[in-house]
Structure formats: C-alpha cells, structure tokens
Design a protein around this motif. Structure first.
Motif, PDB file in Angstrom:
ATOM      1  N   HIS A  42      -4.348 -31.305  72.210  1.00 42.08           N
ATOM      2  CA  HIS A  42      -4.067 -32.503  71.418  1.00 42.08           C
ATOM      3  C   HIS A  42      -3.357 -32.154  70.120  1.00 42.08           C
ATOM      4  O   HIS A  42      -3.016 -33.046  69.351  1.00 42.08           O
ATOM      5  N   ASP A  43      -3.146 -30.887  69.877  1.00 41.47           N
ATOM      6  CA  ASP A  43      -2.532 -30.425  68.625  1.00 41.47           C
ATOM      7  C   ASP A  43      -1.066 -30.084  68.899  1.00 41.47           C
ATOM      8  O   ASP A  43      -0.749 -29.054  69.494  1.00 41.47           O
ATOM      9  N   TYR A  44      -0.175 -30.971  68.457  1.00 39.17           N
ATOM     10  CA  TYR A  44       1.253 -30.799  68.729  1.00 39.17           C
ATOM     11  C   TYR A  44       1.811 -29.505  68.145  1.00 39.17           C
ATOM     12  O   TYR A  44       2.690 -28.880  68.736  1.00 39.17           O
ATOM     13  N   LEU A  47       0.804 -26.639  70.410  1.00 40.95           N
ATOM     14  CA  LEU A  47       1.609 -26.687  71.636  1.00 40.95           C
ATOM     15  C   LEU A  47       3.027 -26.172  71.376  1.00 40.95           C
ATOM     16  O   LEU A  47       3.544 -25.363  72.155  1.00 40.95           O
ATOM     17  N   HIS A  48       3.629 -26.632  70.303  1.00 36.57           N
ATOM     18  CA  HIS A  48       4.980 -26.181  69.951  1.00 36.57           C
ATOM     19  C   HIS A  48       5.010 -24.665  69.767  1.00 36.57           C
ATOM     20  O   HIS A  48       5.890 -23.978  70.302  1.00 36.57           O
ATOM     21  N   ARG A 103      -0.651 -37.591  65.275  1.00 35.12           N
ATOM     22  CA  ARG A 103       0.587 -36.921  64.855  1.00 35.12           C
ATOM     23  C   ARG A 103       0.370 -36.087  63.639  1.00 35.12           C
ATOM     24  O   ARG A 103      -0.248 -36.250  62.717  1.00 35.12           O
TER      25      ARG A 103
END
Length: 103
Positions: A42-44, A47-48, A103
């Motif tokens: 859930h942590d963008y 993930l990036h 976000r």
C-alpha cells in the motif's frame, strides 16, 4: 523479469494460514535463486523503490512481494472474506477517498 506477488494472507473462505498455509513466499523464491524484495503493497514509495531496484538487478529474476490488506481502507470490504461484492455509489466514493488518502 519482475514478478509481483500480492500476499494478502486471505483466500475465499478465510485466512490462508488456517486453510492452506503457503509459508514464506520469500523463502520459496530465494530457494530458486530469485532476487526477492518485500514491501508494504500500500506504500507507493516502497513500490516505486522496489521497481527501481529490480530494474538495476542483473543475473536473476526479481520477485516483489507486496504485503497487502484486502479491501484496505474500505469499511465494506476490509476484513471481509467475500470474494465478490456489489458496490454502491457511496461505497465506490469511499473506496476512491481511501485510495486518495493513501497517496
């Protein structure tokens, strides 16, 4: 090669550990010489960063294991063991708000 694994710990009938314990995906992929990265799905930012790290890795494929909560942030879905649900307009708005909050 980059493989994404959504590890939410749930199956149709309940928690995977009680129905068909899958044990550690990280250990399984590592045993087959995969590069393994584990992130909060859930942590963008995580993930990036994992994707960028996977792109730099050479020689073996990478498995990005995303630890997630099914239906996270949506009162009508989170923690419910229901594979299919009908979503009302209000519930859809709640889901969008939960995603924007993340976000």
């Amino acid at each position: 090669l980059v493989l994404f694994v959504d590890q939410n710990g749930e199956q149709l009938d309940g928690p995977t550990e009680k129905i068909n314990d899958l044990e550690s995906f990280a250990e399984k992929f590592s045993a087959f010489h995969w590069n393994v990265l584990e992130v909060d799905g859930h942590d963008y930012v995580q993930l990036h960063d994992a994707i960028q790290e996977a792109k730099k890795h050479e020689g073996t494929p990478t498995a990005i294991i995303m630890h997630t909560v099914k239906g996270k942030g949506c009162s009508f879905a989170e923690g419910k063991f229901n594979h299919h649900i009908n979503v009302s307009t209000e519930q859809a708005e709640e889901a969008v708000a939960a995603l924007q909050k993340g976000r």
